[in-house]
Design an enzyme around this catalytic site. Sequence first.
Site, PDB file in Angstrom:
ATOM      1  CG  ASN A   9       5.297   5.887  -0.832  1.00 51.33           C
ATOM      2  OD1 ASN A   9       6.513   6.002  -1.070  1.00 51.33           O
ATOM      3  ND2 ASN A   9       4.528   6.096  -0.074  1.00 51.33           N
ATOM      4  CD1 TRP A  10       8.624   1.396  -4.721  1.00 53.51           C
ATOM      5  CD2 TRP A  10      10.930   2.163  -5.709  1.00 53.51           C
ATOM      6  NE1 TRP A  10       9.041   0.935  -5.886  1.00 53.51           N
ATOM      7  CE2 TRP A  10      10.266   1.442  -6.379  1.00 53.51           C
ATOM      8  CE3 TRP A  10      12.146   2.681  -5.929  1.00 53.51           C
ATOM      9  CZ2 TRP A  10      10.896   0.786  -7.755  1.00 53.51           C
ATOM     10  CZ3 TRP A  10      12.779   2.372  -7.109  1.00 53.51           C
ATOM     11  CH2 TRP A  10      12.103   1.559  -7.957  1.00 53.51           C
ATOM     12  CE  LYS A  11       4.508   3.136   2.363  1.00 56.49           C
ATOM     13  NZ  LYS A  11       3.534   2.872   3.350  1.00 56.49           N
ATOM     14  CG  HIS A  95       2.721   9.253   2.592  1.00 54.50           C
ATOM     15  ND1 HIS A  95       2.859   8.526   3.936  1.00 54.50           N
ATOM     16  CD2 HIS A  95       2.357   8.405   1.811  1.00 54.50           C
ATOM     17  CE1 HIS A  95       2.515   7.175   3.485  1.00 54.50           C
ATOM     18  NE2 HIS A  95       2.200   7.050   2.404  1.00 54.50           N
ATOM     19  CD  GLU A  97       4.304   5.453   5.744  1.00 48.66           C
ATOM     20  OE1 GLU A  97       5.220   5.569   4.947  1.00 48.66           O
ATOM     21  OE2 GLU A  97       3.709   4.245   5.770  1.00 48.66           O
ATOM     22  CD  GLU A 167      -1.581   6.741   0.448  1.00 50.85           C
ATOM     23  OE1 GLU A 167      -1.285   5.810  -0.453  1.00 50.85           O
ATOM     24  OE2 GLU A 167      -0.706   7.322   1.023  1.00 50.85           O
ATOM     25  N   GLY A 173      -0.272   0.081   5.051  1.00 56.74           N
ATOM     26  CA  GLY A 173       0.603  -1.037   5.590  1.00 56.74           C
ATOM     27  C   GLY A 173      -0.147  -2.129   6.498  1.00 56.74           C
ATOM     28  CB  SER A 213      -3.745  -2.636   2.350  1.00 59.42           C
ATOM     29  OG  SER A 213      -2.887  -2.539   3.389  1.00 59.42           O
ATOM     30  N   GLY A 234       2.202   1.304  -2.033  1.00 60.74           N
ATOM     31  CA  GLY A 234       3.449   1.100  -1.021  1.00 60.74           C
ATOM     32  C   GLY A 234       3.882  -0.103  -1.431  1.00 60.74           C
ATOM     33  N   GLY A 235       3.706  -1.089  -0.242  1.00 62.84           N
ATOM     34  CA  GLY A 235       4.398  -2.403  -0.157  1.00 62.84           C
ATOM     35  C   GLY A 235       4.548  -3.189  -1.303  1.00 62.84           C
TER      36      GLY A 235
HETATM   37  P1  PGA Z   1       0.863   0.405   1.545  1.00 66.83           P
HETATM   38  O1  PGA Z   1       1.107   1.952   1.483  1.00 66.83           O
HETATM   39  O2  PGA Z   1       0.152   0.174   0.059  1.00 66.83           O
HETATM   40  O3  PGA Z   1       1.828  -0.227   1.795  1.00 66.83           O
HETATM   41  O4  PGA Z   1      -0.400   0.245   2.346  1.00 66.83           O
HETATM   42  C1  PGA Z   1       0.437   2.912   0.805  1.00 66.83           C
HETATM   43  C2  PGA Z   1       1.265   4.419   1.040  1.00 66.83           C
HETATM   44  O5  PGA Z   1       1.720   4.435   2.126  1.00 66.83           O
HETATM   45  O6  PGA Z   1       1.271   5.184  -0.045  1.00 66.83           O
END
Ligand code: PGA
Length: 250
Positions: A9-11, A95, A97, A167, A173, A213, A234-235
């Site tokens: 997930n590149w956000k 998601h 966020e 999640e 994050g 994470s 994500g990251g």
């Molecule tokens: P993260 O994000 O791996 O940076 O914690 C995961 C996500 O939001 O899908």
Amino acid sequence: MRKPLIAGNWKMYKTPQESLAFLDAFFPLITGHERDEILLFPTITSLAAVVQATAGTSLNAGAQNMHWLDEGPYTGETSPTMLASIGCCHVLIGHSEQRLYFGETDERVNLKLKAAIQHNLTPVVCVGEHLAEREAGHTEQVLRAQLSAALRGISPQQTHKLVVAYEPVWAIGTGSTATPEIAAEAHAILRHELAACCDAEVAERTRILYGGSVKPENISALMAKPEIDGALVGGASLVPRTFAEIVHYA
Ligand code: PGA
């Protein structure tokens, strides 16, 4: 058997040029890798380019969000028809966020899931509890409520493409991953709920990903749990080498 799925997930990161540069570096690192399905969620401005660049490869690309209607006066939104028109076959729904910062609700998650099904998109539906909810002992209740709300009015037959992502908001994050035990316990709750909302067969075949994470250092222990069918990263999915290391978990 549930084929493992590793999704990035590149956000809100990467221009189209940066997205294509990622692919150039990433492809050679995963040549011949067939054990896992690999999926990327770039931003909307990179999506068409990534869909094109991955066409006919073992990689797939999806949208990070969408509206549930085909068209209309909804400034800033993208419809499922529009996603399908560029060859996009996957979509992330609900998601945390989106829930946290943009007012995503369980009701809209349900509408979006229905729209994804109607348009033959593979939906990845995200659920997860906040830290306060976990500390108050409400994790099971929250997860069951989110998943059952997402699935309201959907028949077992309509779920054949469904993917669920657990999640926990406190792990996203933050660097503090859920332990494999905590994640597996949550996945078992979600699988139970799938059986209750749909049936045992749906519960058995639906892939449940863990996200929050995920890194090269913790992916193997997570994937060692039979309940965990993949990861939503994500990251650590932003750097080709790091994401490839995750894809190659032991
Ligand atoms: P993260 O994000 O791996 O940076 O914690 C995961 C996500 O939001 O899908």
